[in-house]
Design an enzyme around this catalytic site. Structure first.
Site, PDB file in Angstrom:
ATOM      1  N   ASN A 145      -1.221  10.247   2.955  1.00 13.70           N
ATOM      2  CA  ASN A 145      -1.586   8.993   2.271  1.00 13.70           C
ATOM      3  C   ASN A 145      -2.054   7.989   3.324  1.00 13.70           C
ATOM      4  OD1 ASN A 145      -1.305   7.421  -0.437  1.00 13.70           O
ATOM      5  ND2 ASN A 145      -0.577   6.033   1.135  1.00 13.70           N
ATOM      6  N   GLU A 206      -6.988  10.313   1.080  1.00 15.73           N
ATOM      7  CA  GLU A 206      -7.983   9.257   1.369  1.00 15.73           C
ATOM      8  C   GLU A 206      -8.830   9.592   2.593  1.00 15.73           C
ATOM      9  OE1 GLU A 206      -4.725   8.329   0.643  1.00 15.73           O
ATOM     10  OE2 GLU A 206      -4.781   6.683  -0.817  1.00 15.73           O
ATOM     11  N   ASP A 252      -1.917 -14.668   1.629  1.00 18.09           N
ATOM     12  CA  ASP A 252      -2.347 -13.451   0.937  1.00 18.09           C
ATOM     13  C   ASP A 252      -3.760 -13.597   0.379  1.00 18.09           C
ATOM     14  OD1 ASP A 252      -2.192 -10.837  -0.006  1.00 18.09           O
ATOM     15  OD2 ASP A 252      -0.089 -11.052  -0.518  1.00 18.09           O
TER      16      ASP A 252
END
Ligand SMILES: Cc1cc2nc3c(=O)[nH]c(=O)nc-3n(C[C@H](O)[C@H](O)[C@H](O)COP(=O)(O)O)c2cc1C
Length: 444
Positions: A145, A206, A252
């Site tokens: 991952n 990925e 963020d």
């Protein structure tokens, strides 16, 4: 058109277009560098002299769609389709391994994270943060991952890592009982950056998606059982531990401050890097952060909407943090296509909060034209659909957040396509529909 297989090829390509800013005077990674990147509008930039570190810093290399298109060697309008192809091809892919690899030219087993030019972005931050670090782990059941995770430096050998609950890395760490080998790759190709930001179905690698975008050979790590992109600038090898510490505050995606949470500690045991390695940074809440988050969701929305009507294009708009707002362009063939497209778009991106559906005559890259479509084609009592109390994004400050639970939000879709029915429900004639189109002045 360029095909940039690694960060330095991309940097050279950007330089050849005259868009690369270079700072030769010394810049401090503590507060000064992030402010400069922001001040220069996140243009691609190389800081050659960095206070306290021998590594030069690059930033802004994918801060707009033109740069991404340039690096991948595709026209801007084809990006969505190129990502969709790679996503499909990635599930079948096998990635070549090589040895020796540029990312292991130097191996440092005596680690000091203080040698890295890790930026402190804002005075309120919890500490210096790695923001462009791509984290590779192996899920005990699903395999490899790769995902983005911000990392707050704690000391010479430790970070705190933000693992959003339920995402691939978090689940792998939980399944492994809280001790999991990790490799953090910094200074990556566009293909690796984009693939790391995708959420393919569980078990899809990925790194195969990255390889489908651009050849991405791998190399085995020195001290952990993981494979990493051989052409990365640097790789930090270690393990995620079960020890928790305070992580944050940190800016963020929504440009609001994220809260402090208890997050796992990562211990780094070995650093490998290119002989003249570059360190890559990206501004939290900036355009690069937004584009990397949003662009990989455009093909997934496109795919869902295409199942119910004729979808032409999808855009996650920067005003919606490239995460919460989408524009979907369709070729309407049925009076209900707009509503169908709204429902499908929400299936295509679970964190989507508002979606706007427009016709093929609207330029989706022009915010004024989008507003014009709302102004002239939409009646809210018919064409705005509200879905109360839905699972939503953890990033939306106005959503309902309960610790340990999925955030809740209201969602809304606007169908700003030309109405095919009049107020009494009868179908408009073609001529009546044509009257909704903008009359354009001729060019003389
Ligand atoms: C620049 C950037 C920073 C990110 N930072 C984090 C982070 O700190 N923690 C996290 O869990 N996800 C973060 N993400 C989101 C994940 O990388 C992204 O959603 C990924 O697709 C999750 O994939 P997965 O569900 O397959 O693990 C970030 C994404 C980007 C583009």
């Amino acid at each position: 058109m360029a095909n940039c297989r690694n960060l330095r090829e991309l940097l050279e390509t950007i330089k050849s277009t005259g868009r690369l800013l270079t700072f030769s005077q010394e810049v401090d990674p503590r507060l000064e560098m992030a402010a400069l990147i922001h001040q220069f509008g996140e243009q691609p930039v190389l800081f050659e002299q960095v206070k306290g570190s021998s590594y030069p810093v690059v930033a802004g290399i994918c801060s707009d769609r033109e740069l991404v298109a340039l690096g991948l060697g595709v026209p801007k309008e084809r990006l969505l389709f190129r990502l969709a192809e790679a996503l499909a091809a990635g599930s079948r892919g096998n990635v070549q391994e090589i040895n020796p690899a540029p990312s292991q030219e130097i191996v440092e087993e005596r680690v000091s994270l203080h040698t890295l030019p890790i930026l402190t972005h804002l005075p309120g931050d919890g500490g210096p943060y790695v923001t462009a670090g791509v984290v590779i782990v192996k899920d005990p059941d699903l395999g490899r991952n790769m995902s983005f995770h911000r990392l707050m430096r704690l000391d010479e050998t430790h970070f705190a890592v933000r693992l959003v609950e339920g995402r691939g890395t978090h689940m792998a760490w939980q399944k492994a009982g809280g001790e999991l080998e990790v490799a953090i790759c910094i200074g990556n190709s566009l293909a690796v950056l984009l693939a790391a930001a995708m959420s393919p179905p569980p078990g899809v690698d990925e790194l195969s998606i990255a390889n489908a975008l651009m050849p991405t050979p791998l190399v085995r790590c020195r001290t952990v059982e993981l494979e990493v992109p051989a052409e990365a600038e640097m790789v930090l090898e270690g393990r995620i531990t079960r020890q928790l510490v305070d992580e944050g505050p940190f800016l963020d995606l929504t440009e609001t401050m994220d809260i402090v949470r208890r997050q796992p500690v990562v211990e780094i045991k070995c650093i490998t890097h290119r002989r003249d390695a570059l360190y890559q940074a990206l501004l939290p809440g900036g355009m690069e952060h937004k584009l990397l988050m949003g662009m990989p969701r455009e093909p997934t929305i496109y795919e869902e909407v295409s199942k119910v009507c004729d979808c032409i294009n999808v855009l996650l708009t920067p005003g919606g943090a490239s995460w919460l707002h989408a524009v979907v362009q369709i070729r309407k063939r049925d009076p209900d296509d707009g509503r169908r497209a709204i429902e499908a778009a929400f299936r295509g991106h679970a964190s989507l909060k508002h979606v706007l559906i427009v016709d093929e005559d609207i330029n989706i890259y022009d915010p004024a034209e989008l507003e014009w479509a709302i102004a002239t084609r939409l009646q809210a009592d018919h064409d705005a659909i509200i879905f109360p109390d839905q699972p939503g994004s953890s990033l939306d400050p106005s959503a309902l957040h309960v610790a340990g639970e999925k955030s809740r939000t209201a969602k809304m879709g606007f169908d700003a396509t030309i109405p095919w029915r009049n107020a009494s429900g009868a179908l408009h004639t073609e001529g009546e529909r044509a009257a909704f189109r903008k009359v354009r002045y001729p060019t003389v």
